[in-house]
Design a protein around this motif. Structure first.
Motif, PDB file in Angstrom:
ATOM      1  N   LEU A  56       0.625  -1.014  -0.362  1.00 14.78           N
ATOM      2  CA  LEU A  56      -0.028  -0.170  -0.087  1.00 14.78           C
ATOM      3  C   LEU A  56       0.492   1.116  -0.078  1.00 14.78           C
ATOM      4  O   LEU A  56       0.377   2.501  -0.573  1.00 14.78           O
ATOM      5  CB  LEU A  56      -0.930  -0.041   1.454  1.00 14.78           C
ATOM      6  CG  LEU A  56      -1.950  -1.518   1.410  1.00 14.78           C
ATOM      7  CD1 LEU A  56      -2.884  -1.595   2.715  1.00 14.78           C
ATOM      8  CD2 LEU A  56      -2.735  -0.878   0.287  1.00 14.78           C
ATOM      9  N   ALA A  57       2.186   0.775   0.836  1.00  9.92           N
ATOM     10  CA  ALA A  57       2.683   2.100   0.971  1.00  9.92           C
ATOM     11  C   ALA A  57       3.856   2.803  -0.809  1.00  9.92           C
ATOM     12  O   ALA A  57       3.959   3.855  -1.611  1.00  9.92           O
ATOM     13  CB  ALA A  57       4.506   2.180   1.620  1.00  9.92           C
ATOM     14  N   LEU A  60       0.723   4.192  -3.529  1.00 10.62           N
ATOM     15  CA  LEU A  60       0.760   5.811  -2.121  1.00 10.62           C
ATOM     16  C   LEU A  60       2.014   6.228  -2.979  1.00 10.62           C
ATOM     17  O   LEU A  60       2.015   7.720  -3.246  1.00 10.62           O
ATOM     18  CB  LEU A  60       0.566   5.689  -1.004  1.00 10.62           C
ATOM     19  CG  LEU A  60      -0.328   7.157  -0.453  1.00 10.62           C
ATOM     20  CD1 LEU A  60      -0.901   8.241  -0.877  1.00 10.62           C
ATOM     21  CD2 LEU A  60       0.036   7.147   1.110  1.00 10.62           C
ATOM     22  N   THR A  61       2.898   5.986  -2.813  1.00  8.79           N
ATOM     23  CA  THR A  61       4.199   6.461  -3.640  1.00  8.79           C
ATOM     24  C   THR A  61       3.973   6.970  -5.351  1.00  8.79           C
ATOM     25  O   THR A  61       4.219   8.112  -5.775  1.00  8.79           O
ATOM     26  CB  THR A  61       5.717   5.945  -3.062  1.00  8.79           C
ATOM     27  OG1 THR A  61       5.791   5.192  -2.104  1.00  8.79           O
ATOM     28  CG2 THR A  61       6.516   6.223  -3.791  1.00  8.79           C
ATOM     29  N   ILE A  62       3.619   5.808  -5.524  1.00  7.31           N
ATOM     30  CA  ILE A  62       3.355   6.403  -7.236  1.00  7.31           C
ATOM     31  C   ILE A  62       1.974   7.651  -7.526  1.00  7.31           C
ATOM     32  O   ILE A  62       2.298   8.027  -8.889  1.00  7.31           O
ATOM     33  CB  ILE A  62       3.067   5.295  -7.792  1.00  7.31           C
ATOM     34  CG1 ILE A  62       3.831   3.848  -7.877  1.00  7.31           C
ATOM     35  CG2 ILE A  62       2.784   5.068  -9.258  1.00  7.31           C
ATOM     36  CD1 ILE A  62       3.889   2.538  -7.992  1.00  7.31           C
ATOM     37  N   LEU A  63       1.452   7.251  -6.349  1.00  2.00           N
ATOM     38  CA  LEU A  63       0.087   8.590  -6.182  1.00  2.00           C
ATOM     39  C   LEU A  63       0.862   9.970  -5.779  1.00  2.00           C
ATOM     40  O   LEU A  63      -0.031  10.635  -5.842  1.00  2.00           O
ATOM     41  CB  LEU A  63      -1.423   7.680  -5.700  1.00  2.00           C
ATOM     42  CG  LEU A  63      -1.835   6.807  -6.265  1.00  2.00           C
ATOM     43  CD1 LEU A  63      -2.780   6.634  -5.083  1.00  2.00           C
ATOM     44  CD2 LEU A  63      -2.327   6.884  -7.598  1.00  2.00           C
ATOM     45  N   THR A  64       1.725  10.280  -5.491  1.00  2.00           N
ATOM     46  CA  THR A  64       2.453  11.266  -4.381  1.00  2.00           C
ATOM     47  C   THR A  64       2.274  12.449  -5.567  1.00  2.00           C
ATOM     48  O   THR A  64       1.934  13.565  -5.130  1.00  2.00           O
ATOM     49  CB  THR A  64       3.795  10.761  -3.718  1.00  2.00           C
ATOM     50  OG1 THR A  64       3.558   9.718  -2.718  1.00  2.00           O
ATOM     51  CG2 THR A  64       3.808  11.733  -3.520  1.00  2.00           C
ATOM     52  N   PRO A  65       3.265  12.269  -7.312  1.00  2.00           N
ATOM     53  CA  PRO A  65       2.589  13.491  -8.070  1.00  2.00           C
ATOM     54  C   PRO A  65       1.159  14.047  -7.950  1.00  2.00           C
ATOM     55  O   PRO A  65       1.036  15.270  -8.565  1.00  2.00           O
ATOM     56  CB  PRO A  65       3.704  12.915  -8.868  1.00  2.00           C
ATOM     57  CG  PRO A  65       4.062  12.197  -8.593  1.00  2.00           C
ATOM     58  CD  PRO A  65       3.192  11.154  -7.701  1.00  2.00           C
ATOM     59  N   TRP A  66       0.540  12.921  -8.283  1.00  2.00           N
ATOM     60  CA  TRP A  66      -0.730  14.000  -8.305  1.00  2.00           C
ATOM     61  C   TRP A  66      -1.637  14.382  -6.934  1.00  2.00           C
ATOM     62  O   TRP A  66      -1.915  15.531  -6.925  1.00  2.00           O
ATOM     63  CB  TRP A  66      -2.028  12.534  -8.649  1.00  2.00           C
ATOM     64  CG  TRP A  66      -1.659  12.039 -10.205  1.00  2.00           C
ATOM     65  CD1 TRP A  66      -1.828  13.018 -11.588  1.00  2.00           C
ATOM     66  CD2 TRP A  66      -1.037  11.268 -11.040  1.00  2.00           C
ATOM     67  NE1 TRP A  66      -1.620  12.539 -12.359  1.00  2.00           N
ATOM     68  CE2 TRP A  66      -1.417  11.352 -12.041  1.00  2.00           C
ATOM     69  CE3 TRP A  66       0.014  10.080  -9.773  1.00  2.00           C
ATOM     70  CZ2 TRP A  66       0.142  10.135 -12.774  1.00  2.00           C
ATOM     71  CZ3 TRP A  66       0.496   9.450 -11.427  1.00  2.00           C
ATOM     72  CH2 TRP A  66       0.560   9.296 -11.950  1.00  2.00           C
ATOM     73  N   ILE A  67      -1.102  14.332  -5.825  1.00  2.00           N
ATOM     74  CA  ILE A  67      -1.372  14.502  -4.565  1.00  2.00           C
ATOM     75  C   ILE A  67      -1.196  15.864  -4.427  1.00  2.00           C
ATOM     76  O   ILE A  67      -1.919  16.423  -3.228  1.00  2.00           O
ATOM     77  CB  ILE A  67      -1.574  13.407  -3.670  1.00  2.00           C
ATOM     78  CG1 ILE A  67      -2.056  12.058  -3.946  1.00  2.00           C
ATOM     79  CG2 ILE A  67      -1.438  13.707  -1.678  1.00  2.00           C
ATOM     80  CD1 ILE A  67      -1.480  10.651  -2.804  1.00  2.00           C
ATOM     81  N   SER A  68       0.470  15.306  -4.827  1.00  2.00           N
ATOM     82  CA  SER A  68       1.104  16.786  -3.770  1.00  2.00           C
ATOM     83  C   SER A  68       0.357  17.626  -4.530  1.00  2.00           C
ATOM     84  O   SER A  68       0.441  18.866  -4.488  1.00  2.00           O
ATOM     85  CB  SER A  68       2.206  16.836  -4.551  1.00  2.00           C
ATOM     86  OG  SER A  68       3.474  16.795  -5.787  1.00  2.00           O
ATOM     87  N   LEU A  85       1.600   3.383   7.071  1.00  2.00           N
ATOM     88  CA  LEU A  85       1.833   2.307   6.243  1.00  2.00           C
ATOM     89  C   LEU A  85       3.570   1.986   6.946  1.00  2.00           C
ATOM     90  O   LEU A  85       4.029   0.410   6.667  1.00  2.00           O
ATOM     91  CB  LEU A  85       1.924   2.430   5.191  1.00  2.00           C
ATOM     92  CG  LEU A  85       0.437   2.817   4.791  1.00  2.00           C
ATOM     93  CD1 LEU A  85       0.201   2.872   3.412  1.00  2.00           C
ATOM     94  CD2 LEU A  85      -0.343   1.475   4.932  1.00  2.00           C
ATOM     95  N   VAL A  86       4.776   2.623   6.569  1.00  2.00           N
ATOM     96  CA  VAL A  86       5.796   1.975   6.432  1.00  2.00           C
ATOM     97  C   VAL A  86       6.179   1.909   8.007  1.00  2.00           C
ATOM     98  O   VAL A  86       7.019   0.883   7.736  1.00  2.00           O
ATOM     99  CB  VAL A  86       6.808   3.682   6.142  1.00  2.00           C
ATOM    100  CG1 VAL A  86       8.313   3.120   6.217  1.00  2.00           C
ATOM    101  CG2 VAL A  86       6.527   3.570   4.046  1.00  2.00           C
ATOM    102  N   GLY A  87       5.714   2.319   8.499  1.00  2.00           N
ATOM    103  CA  GLY A  87       6.039   2.828  10.057  1.00  2.00           C
ATOM    104  C   GLY A  87       5.590   0.859  10.407  1.00  2.00           C
ATOM    105  O   GLY A  87       6.344   0.579  11.930  1.00  2.00           O
TER     106      GLY A  87
END
Length: 424
Positions: A56-57, A60-68, A85-87
């Motif tokens: 899942l992390a 979410l990393t791949i989606l980060t450019p759109w989220i930002s 998630l990473v924690g």
């Protein structure tokens, strides 16, 4: 992603406070899953907890450019979720180690797991070139994709115990089980966890002190070295990637070398486990500490700063043969819970680190202001060394055993059970 002026629509006009907030807020989520994930892995297994959290992390990393680009506060929330998630991944590995790795090889195993520094080193090196060639978005796409592939491989290769692995040979399974036979691992109910004993244990607090200091120093440098090299040393982006990433490769190999040496000393009988843990922890904390002290005076010189950053990050990896493996020494049954507890405290110090940097760099982001950052890291690492040396123990604690009502030790091997049954 941040510039002092908006050169294009792809670059964000975040001020220093917002930038540090984006870095620091990650650690709130990072801290919140430490105890639950360690406990959950003890109940349903490390394979599921680590595997699904990392998958899942990765997405979410791949989606980060759109989220930002959507909204600053939505992006901020995604960073909390990323930390959440990473924690979960690191504490969840401890129960896996207890069921797969013989005691005399645990230092080497934990060092391999703890040596994620090599990932940071690769990330720094590759990111500089990716940003120069393809822009900052490519970093999220590339590393998110690699992490997704890793997650799929994890599910295909990793199982919670030798008994559950479908492809292990009978000979290998018998060998592993014979080596860990004396370490009685039980599937412990939540009500059986000796919380008071754990929370009042000197060795556990020694481990916590070591983890807090290492994490505080490590994360301060990891998060802030690129900014320091940019704003104080005035290096180019490719140089920053090379210089910032180089120490992590050294940390990886030094961690492996120190773990082999630590296990050799234990098996040879030359030193007790307690002595081994104290020596390696002291080296892993004091060498970085005095590197920080030297940066206070000469950190404005590029060759000196790069050298000391390298020494500090490289040598802190030696502590993997100290407090990291020490969790399995004191309590094989509750190593996941202890790891979660310890990492909760240390994760909040990483957030404190970003707040500290924000408070100290209020004016011009100059070397004069950075000196206070280095001095604080020095103080934290020296104090933690003293705490660890006083309270450390390499012996299994009496509260690690689970007793039945009749007072006999109860041995319950790992089985697949319903989660609700285990939480009774």
């Amino acid at each position: 992603m941040t510039k002092k002026t908006n050169q294009t629509a792809e670059i964000f006009a975040w001020d220093e406070n917002q930038r540090q907030e984006l870095i620091g807020i990650f650690f709130w989520g990072f801290a919140l899953t430490k105890i639950p994930s360690g406990r959950l892995a003890e109940v349903i297994g490390s394979r599921k907890v680590t595997g699904y959290s990392m998958l899942l992390a990765s997405i979410l990393t791949i989606l980060t450019p759109w989220i930002s680009k959507s909204n600053y506060y939505i992006f901020l929330s995604s960073r909390v979720l990323m930390g959440f998630l990473v924690g979960a991944s690191w504490p969840a590995v401890m129960p896996l180690a207890a069921r797969w790795v013989p005691p005399h090889e645990q230092t080497i195993f934990i060092s391999c797991i703890a040596s994620t520094a090599v990932g940071a080193g690769i990330a720094f090196q590759v990111s500089g070139f990716l940003i120069s060639a393809l822009g900052w978005k490519s970093v999220f796409y590339v590393f998110g994709g690699v992490s997704t592939l890793w997650s799929l491989l994890w599910f295909g290769l990793i199982y919670d115990s030798p008994q559950q692995h479908p492809r292990i040979s009978p000979e290998e399974k018998d060998l592993i089980e014979s080596q860990i036979r004396d370490v009685k691992i039980r599937n412990v109910r939540l009500s059986e966890i000796p919380w008071i004993s754990i929370l009042t244990s000197g060795p556990v607090w020694a481990i916590a002190a070591g983890q807090i200091a290492v994490f505080f120093g490590y994360m301060t440098l990891s998060n802030e070295i690129p900014s320091y090299m940019d704003q104080v040393l005035h290096l180019e982006i490719k140089q920053i990637g090379i210089f910032a990433g180089f120490p992590y490769f050294g940390a990886y190999f030094l961690s492996l070398a120190s773990s082999h040496f630590a296990d050799y000393l234990r098996k040879s009988g030359k030193l007790s486990t307690t002595a081994v843990r104290k020596i390696f922890e002291a080296v892993g904390l004091l060498v970085p500490a005095f590197s920080m002290l030297l940066l206070v005076f000469w950190g404005y010189l590029t060759p000196v700063a790069v050298t000391l950053f390298t020494i500090s990050i490289t040598t802190c990896a030696i502590s993997s043969a100290g407090h990291c493996t020490n969790m399995l020494d004191v309590s094989p049954n509750f190593a996941g819970t202890i790891c979660g507890l310890v990492n909760t405290f240390s994760s909040f110090t990483a957030y404190i680190s970003t707040e500290m940097v924000t408070a100290l760099l209020r004016k011009d982001n100059t070397f004069k202001e950075w000196r206070f950052v280095f001095a604080i890291v020095f103080g934290v690492e020296v104090v933690a060394t003293g705490v660890y040396l006083i309270f450390c123990s390499g012996e299994k604690q009496s509260w690690d055993s689970v007793k039945t009502n009749e007072g006999r030790e109860e041995i319950r091997p790992l089985k697949r059970k319903n989660l609700n049954q285990n939480l009774e």
